[in-house]
Design a protein around this motif. Sequence first.
Motif, short mmCIF file in Angstrom:
data_model
loop_
_atom_site.label_atom_id
_atom_site.label_comp_id
_atom_site.label_asym_id
_atom_site.label_seq_id
_atom_site.Cartn_x
_atom_site.Cartn_y
_atom_site.Cartn_z
N MET A 151 0.83 -1.20 0.00
CA MET A 151 0.00 0.00 0.00
C MET A 151 0.87 1.25 0.00
N TRP A 152 1.96 1.24 0.80
CA TRP A 152 2.79 2.43 0.90
C TRP A 152 3.64 2.65 -0.33
N VAL A 153 4.02 1.60 -1.03
CA VAL A 153 4.72 1.78 -2.31
C VAL A 153 3.81 2.52 -3.29
N GLU A 154 2.52 2.17 -3.30
CA GLU A 154 1.57 2.84 -4.19
C GLU A 154 1.41 4.32 -3.80
N ILE A 155 1.32 4.59 -2.50
CA ILE A 155 1.16 5.98 -2.05
C ILE A 155 2.40 6.80 -2.37
N LEU A 156 3.57 6.27 -2.05
CA LEU A 156 4.81 7.01 -2.27
C LEU A 156 5.10 7.19 -3.75
N SER A 157 4.70 6.22 -4.56
CA SER A 157 4.90 6.35 -6.00
C SER A 157 4.08 7.48 -6.58
N ALA A 158 2.98 7.84 -5.91
CA ALA A 158 2.13 8.92 -6.38
C ALA A 158 2.55 10.29 -5.86
N ASN A 159 3.51 10.33 -4.92
CA ASN A 159 3.93 11.61 -4.34
C ASN A 159 5.44 11.65 -4.08
N PRO A 160 6.25 11.17 -5.02
CA PRO A 160 7.69 11.00 -4.73
C PRO A 160 8.45 12.30 -4.56
N GLY A 161 8.15 13.33 -5.38
CA GLY A 161 8.92 14.56 -5.33
C GLY A 161 8.82 15.28 -4.00
N PRO A 162 7.61 15.59 -3.50
CA PRO A 162 7.50 16.26 -2.21
C PRO A 162 8.11 15.46 -1.05
N VAL A 163 7.97 14.12 -1.10
CA VAL A 163 8.56 13.31 -0.02
C VAL A 163 10.08 13.37 -0.09
N ASP A 182 11.83 15.81 -1.18
CA ASP A 182 12.24 17.14 -0.70
C ASP A 182 12.32 17.18 0.83
N VAL A 183 11.32 16.62 1.49
CA VAL A 183 11.33 16.61 2.95
C VAL A 183 12.47 15.74 3.47
N LEU A 184 12.65 14.56 2.85
CA LEU A 184 13.72 13.66 3.28
C LEU A 184 15.09 14.28 3.08
N ALA A 185 15.25 15.12 2.06
CA ALA A 185 16.53 15.79 1.85
C ALA A 185 16.86 16.69 3.04
N GLY A 186 15.85 17.38 3.57
CA GLY A 186 16.07 18.20 4.75
C GLY A 186 16.40 17.35 5.97
N VAL A 187 15.71 16.22 6.12
CA VAL A 187 16.02 15.31 7.23
C VAL A 187 17.44 14.76 7.09
N ALA A 188 17.82 14.43 5.85
CA ALA A 188 19.17 13.90 5.61
C ALA A 188 20.24 14.93 5.99
N ALA A 189 19.98 16.20 5.69
CA ALA A 189 20.94 17.24 6.07
C ALA A 189 21.08 17.33 7.58
N ASP A 190 19.96 17.23 8.29
CA ASP A 190 20.01 17.22 9.75
C ASP A 190 20.76 15.99 10.26
N LEU A 191 20.53 14.84 9.62
CA LEU A 191 21.23 13.62 10.03
C LEU A 191 22.74 13.76 9.84
N ASP A 192 23.14 14.29 8.69
CA ASP A 192 24.58 14.48 8.44
C ASP A 192 25.20 15.38 9.50
N GLU A 193 24.51 16.48 9.81
CA GLU A 193 25.02 17.41 10.82
C GLU A 193 25.07 16.76 12.20
N THR A 194 24.07 15.94 12.50
CA THR A 194 24.03 15.27 13.80
C THR A 194 25.15 14.23 13.92
N VAL A 195 25.40 13.51 12.84
CA VAL A 195 26.50 12.54 12.85
C VAL A 195 27.83 13.26 13.10
N ARG A 196 28.05 14.38 12.41
CA ARG A 196 29.29 15.14 12.63
C ARG A 196 29.37 15.64 14.08
N ALA A 197 28.24 16.05 14.63
CA ALA A 197 28.24 16.53 16.01
C ALA A 197 28.58 15.42 16.99
#
Length: 361
Positions: free
Chosen positions: A219-231, A233-248
């Motif tokens: 079910m979630w593959v179908e949902i995410l396949s219909a909204n991949p770009g906005p998701v 974009d949000v994950l890119a921001g989370v990834a940046a926070d993760l990278d900074e947290t790992v460095r910290a």
Amino acid sequence: MRTALVIGTGLVGTSAALALAGRGVHVHLVDHDPASARTAASLGAGSDEPPEGPVDLAIVAVPPAHTASVLAAAIRDKAARAFLDVASVKGGPRRELEALGVDLGPYIGSHPMAGKERSGPLAATADLFEGRPWVLTPTRDTDTEVLNLALELVALCRAVPVVMDADAHDRAVALVSHTPQLISSMVAARLEEADETAVRLCGQGIRDVTRIAASDPRMWVEILSANPGPVADVLAGVAADLDETVRALRGLQSADEGERATGTGAIEDVLRRGNAGRVRVPGKHGAAPASYETVAVLISDRPGELAGIFADAGRARVNIEDVRIEHATGQQAGLVQLMVEPSAAPALAAALEGRGWSIRR
């Protein structure tokens, strides 16, 4: 609204049908799997016999990948006066309908913000939408009568209507629904190969974070396949926070005092930003979040324990605003956390102790 047609008898479609049927609407049920429609009918959601003519409202409750094609066929067949879908993404189906040359006058997109980890008609309940936001995304072409029927549907399901632009909706659900699903699954995936000793230490925190990871992957593959770009974009921001947290965190391991101080500041920053974001999550009944105090009660795993606590809280004339249960590892016991107004906490604790309950201070 006197008649409705529900196309797709999964969790959402059957729940909507149950709510409508319970309020006197004659509901017809259709599904590509006739057994699913029969199951929904047996639950009291309506009839699996086709309607004799156009109904007042057709509700399309199929996966996002099929929403536009099913809607287009129903609209061209004039199966109803008005058509509505409940897909979890809105911009894609609308653009597909436009590309197919479908008249959008009798159509309005919608998305009830409610669901469960389980799917299918047997998971459906008539109260699934009560008090929950139900997004409506009318277009410039949507007829007023269609909007009114959609609002009537939302009212009959006892949900709260929210009118939004379709693309704004998709960006919003990417942030508050789709990305949390992926992050929950990523955290839960760390447990797959974890040592059994570590898994046995799981507490309420990991249960809270991974609860929605139990959802159906298909079910979630179908949902995410219909909204991949906005998701993404949000994950890119989370990834940046993760990278900074790992460095910290690496900085906290350093022998250099300056690097440790920088790491501490970065960790504090992300935690404080998390505090600030959490405060914005709506509270009870969608109101501004409230601050509650917790009264923790130790209980045994026996029938009637929870009912006894709630009854004694009622006798103390204290309203329980929320409740959580933390089960003790390896023991037939648990901790019930009762959230109440701060002014009521001392009285509740005293009343429960007076009735023999063990309060955890």
